[in-house]
Design an enzyme around this catalytic site. Structure first.
Site, PDB file in Angstrom:
ATOM      1  N   LYS A  32       0.787  -1.157  -0.013  1.00 12.33           N
ATOM      2  CA  LYS A  32      -0.005   0.024   0.031  1.00 12.33           C
ATOM      3  C   LYS A  32       0.922   1.320  -0.096  1.00 12.33           C
ATOM      4  O   LYS A  32       0.410   2.295  -0.543  1.00 12.33           O
ATOM      5  CB  LYS A  32      -1.007  -0.134   1.370  1.00 12.33           C
ATOM      6  N   THR A  33       1.924   1.208   0.806  1.00 11.84           N
ATOM      7  CA  THR A  33       2.931   2.554   0.930  1.00 11.84           C
ATOM      8  C   THR A  33       3.327   2.779  -0.560  1.00 11.84           C
ATOM      9  O   THR A  33       3.513   3.965  -0.941  1.00 11.84           O
ATOM     10  CB  THR A  33       3.959   2.280   1.855  1.00 11.84           C
ATOM     11  N   ASP A 219      -3.662   7.724   4.924  1.00 13.42           N
ATOM     12  CA  ASP A 219      -3.008   6.454   5.164  1.00 13.42           C
ATOM     13  C   ASP A 219      -3.519   5.610   6.519  1.00 13.42           C
ATOM     14  O   ASP A 219      -4.144   6.486   7.429  1.00 13.42           O
ATOM     15  CB  ASP A 219      -1.556   6.312   5.355  1.00 13.42           C
ATOM     16  N   GLU A 220      -3.623   4.543   6.671  1.00 12.70           N
ATOM     17  CA  GLU A 220      -4.356   3.734   7.739  1.00 12.70           C
ATOM     18  C   GLU A 220      -5.606   4.252   8.258  1.00 12.70           C
ATOM     19  O   GLU A 220      -5.881   4.527   9.363  1.00 12.70           O
ATOM     20  CB  GLU A 220      -3.312   3.998   8.813  1.00 12.70           C
ATOM     21  N   GLN A 250      -8.172  -5.164   9.744  1.00 13.39           N
ATOM     22  CA  GLN A 250      -7.005  -4.737  10.629  1.00 13.39           C
ATOM     23  C   GLN A 250      -7.310  -3.589  11.633  1.00 13.39           C
ATOM     24  O   GLN A 250      -6.382  -3.047  12.055  1.00 13.39           O
ATOM     25  CB  GLN A 250      -5.668  -4.524   9.806  1.00 13.39           C
ATOM     26  N   ARG A 599       1.744 -11.065  10.361  1.00 12.39           N
ATOM     27  CA  ARG A 599       3.312 -10.419  10.594  1.00 12.39           C
ATOM     28  C   ARG A 599       4.054 -11.291  10.025  1.00 12.39           C
ATOM     29  O   ARG A 599       5.254 -11.119   9.834  1.00 12.39           O
ATOM     30  CB  ARG A 599       3.497 -10.237  11.796  1.00 12.39           C
TER      31      ARG A 599
END
Length: 721
Positions: A32-33, A219-220, A250, A599
């Site tokens: 995504k970044t 973002d987020e 998430q 993770r």
């Protein structure tokens, strides 16, 4: 743009969809970044948008700096000119220009947490409050919760009613608010709230800032709260395009304000928007992703997506079912030691757990096996304040004890008894003059006046009462009695310190496990604890260490090898959370497990333990978050249950895990079935006969080797013959 060639189909769509509002649902590890930074560069280089007309909002300084560097790197320039900042930094910029509309000067002061605590210490002194009665963090949390819920001082005082601690907190809130106004100072919550107020009630200011930007990126987005979302919406004018990036699966921070409804309802709020799902994962192996997918599909309130990957790797998820908690932590330690001996650096291993109290067993196992470790976002178990306090109470029971002075200093005023610097100075002077220890001084001398001296006398009487019991009573009974009768438990309950109570229950469980060893006694246990605390910092200087943290702290991180610890029903998912929050809480618990599983890059280990739980008052069972993983991607080890037909069969080394609330002797007594004269069997001491049974404590005569012992009547090591 050359960078477009390296994007997959969905990523390319997300980058080039610039004519409408966009919701990018970005699965874990989906890049995504890269998408956001490439999108910003695309807007500048291909669409011709001026850099300063683009705003990107993140929620950490680290993420903001990373985004700035990536955009500049793509554009091959030192500074792209794009406005990239955290939500707090953006609010500071807005307030520096326009806070005058709220009758504040432009050079207002911003308080960090240390500044806030300095102000609170002054207020505590003014109210004659002790930090140990209401911690500074408690007060800050109370103030923040009220502010963000738009609960003013007067309403907070009304809600406090006559509850002493709440009345004090409301007074602290009042004085804190007054002090900030006098200083023209803002804390971090104020930065957000002041801007929200400006935008909601001042159209001129709102229009001014709306006209600054053509494209806004957030973002987020799954972590946004209602107030932050209000600011973001107020920045979007008719022709502004908003792009939000996040993953509802998430959303794990609802306890601090994040609202999953915001990202779920985005298309309703912005009905001209489009949604793009990024579901190709570049992080994990196929087995890990299939396991995570099968888990999260059990949630109903989500956006459907299946993560997939082209990464290679055929190794399955490993689930180890331990006979008890001790076995679980030892198995993890042995496995890590084995991997390290095979060439794996310790730093490539992370241990994740639901709650911080769970670190205790792991820490002891790692110290025993000489595995270096570091805890992120928390304090090592035996260094936590409440654990040190409890150990200090136990140290007071030993007559010949070199550490008694330190123990007195630590707990003579915890809970608060009014013993301040003046009284401590008197103790020190008498001790020096008579060459006696601190305890003998407070036992034989008057060191204060009135109520304070009465409370010191009560403290001495409590210690004397339990000193007499040390030969006959188990350590676990001693510590529970001391913490209850001293008011320590009540102090934590009144302050709603549930995590600290959990830590104390974990300590009791550790003691009960120790009591199953032959020749266990208080002095040896305290020596053993000293050994653990003395060696706990040996590896601080090395970089190669196992990383231990709560799952919340691991959000946004990734590791080659991940162990998710203590996946047992009631522990994870957390029974208290689910009981209080119902289906929504259970779905968040499952999202937390999903975050933990994703993770892992190369290998995922998940562990559970059996045994009796005082929290659940029944046998522990494997978490549903293990059972929901597809069978074909998981290897199950040691799956033979240690019980049959739900009847508990005790395994040596097992221990009860902590209760959410301390068990008093009266509440236990009603559940005790053991009677005088009955024959029993103990897993360590063998056969015995009950001499007496009262208030949850049984006196049992064993053979000569062990003699007569007083034990908790509900301890699972005892069974009827």
């Amino acid at each position: 743009m050359k960078q477009l060639e390296h994007l997959n189909k969905k990523q390319l769509e997300a980058v080039t969809s610039v004519d409408s509002h966009v919701r990018i649902v970005a699965g874990a590890g989906s890049g995504k970044t890269r998408v956001v930074t490439t999108r910003i560069a695309y807007l500048i280089e291909e669409i011709g948008i001026l850099p300063h007309r683009i705003l990107a909002i993140t929620f950490t300084n680290k993420a903001a700096n990373e985004m700035k560097e990536r955009v500049s790197s793509i554009m091959n320039c030192g500074n792209s000119g794009v406005k990239v900042s955290t939500i707090h930094s953006l609010c500071v910029r807005i307030l520096r220009e326009d806070i005058r509309h709220l009758n504040y000067p432009q050079n207002f002061t911003i308080l960090d947490s240390d500044d806030q605590k300095t102000i609170l210490k002054t207020i505590y002194k003014q109210l004659d409050l002790n930090i140990k009665d209401i911690s500074l963090n408690q007060s800050l949390g109370y103030i923040s919760n009220n502010k963000c819920a738009f609960v003013g001082v007067e309403e907070a005082q009304a809600l406090a009613n006559t509850y002493t601690s709440e009345v004090y907190k409301a007074q602290i809130y009042d004085l804190y608010t007054q002090k900030l106004k006098e200083m023209y100072a803002l804390d971090f919550d104020d930065l957000i709230l002041f801007v929200h107020n400006l935008f909601e009630h001042n159209e001129e200011v709102r229009r001014k800032w709306q006209n600054r930007f053509d494209y806004i990126h957030v973002d987020e987005f799954q972590d946004v709260d209602v107030i932050q979302y209000g600011i973001i919406k107020n920045l979007v004018k008719e022709d502004t395009k908003l792009c939000v990036v996040g993953d509802p699966d998430q959303t794990i921070y609802t306890w601090r304000g994040a609202d999953v409804d915001i990202i779920m309802n985005f298309e309703t709020d912005f009905n001209t928007s489009k949604s793009i799902v990024l579901n190709e994962n570049y992080r994990s192996t196929p087995s890990i992703l299939q396991g995570a997918n099968s888990l999260i599909k059990n949630n109903t309130y989500r956006i459907d997506k299946d993560l997939y990957t082209n990464n290679k790797g055929s190794e399955k998820i490993t689930h180890y079912l331990a006979n008890d908690e001790n076995d679980e932590s030892i198995w993890i330690a042995k496995k890590i030691k084995q991997l390290h001996n095979e060439g794996l650096p310790y730093k490539d291993v992370a241990i994740l757990y639901r709650s911080n109290y769970l670190s205790r067993g792991l820490e002891k196992a790692f110290l025993d096996y000489q595995i270096p470790y570091r805890i992120y976002g928390g304090t090592k178990f035996f260094e936590r304040a409440e654990i040190k306090d409890a150990i200090s109470y136990l140290r007071l029971l030993l007559v010949n004890n070199d550490a008694i002075e330190l123990a007195i200093r630590r707990v003579i005023n915890v809970p608060r008894r009014g013993v301040g610097p003046k009284a401590m100075s008197a103790i020190e002077q008498i001790s020096d003059a008579e060459n006696s220890n601190f305890y003998e001084v407070i036992k034989n001398h008057t060191i204060a006046r009135g109520v304070t001296q009465n409370k010191v006398n009560e403290f001495v009487n409590l210690v004397e009462k339990y000193r007499v019991k040390t030969k006959d009573y188990s350590i676990s009974i001693l510590i529970k009695g001391l913490l209850e009768e001293s008011g320590y438990y009540r102090m934590l309950e009144d302050n709603q310190e549930s995590e600290r109570l959990e830590n104390l229950m974990e300590l009791v469980a550790d003691i009960e496990r120790y009591e199953n060893e032959e020749d266990s006694n208080l002095e040896e246990y305290l020596q053993m604890i000293s050994l653990y605390t003395d060696t706990s910092n040996e590896n601080e200087g090395t970089y190669d260490y196992v990383q231990m943290m709560s799952i919340h702290a691991a959000k946004g991180l990734e590791f080659d090898n991940v162990f998710v610890y203590e996946l047992s029903e009631g522990v994870f998912p957390n029974e208290k959370s689910v009981n209080e929050g119902g289906k929504h809480a259970l779905e968040e618990e499952r999202r937390l497990a999903y975050v933990a599983y994703t993770r892992a890059r190369k290998k995922l280990y998940i562990t559970s333990s059996q045994g009796y739980s005082f929290v659940l008052q029944k046998i522990k069972t494997v978490s549903r978050f293990v059972k929901e993983i597809d069978e074909d991607v998981i290897d199950k080890l040691n799956q033979q249950p240690s019980y049959q037909n739900q009847e508990y069969k005790y395994n040596k080394g097992d221990a009860a895990i902590r209760a959410q609330k301390p068990l008093t002797s009266t509440t236990n007594a009603s559940k005790v079935k053991l009677k005088k004269g009955e024959l029993i069997s103990h897993t360590v001491f063998g056969d015995g006969v009950i001499l007496s049974s009262k208030d949850g404590v049984v006196e049992i005569a064993f053979d000569r080797k062990y003699g007569i012992r007083k034990l908790s009547a509900i301890h699972p090591s005892i069974s009827k013959k």
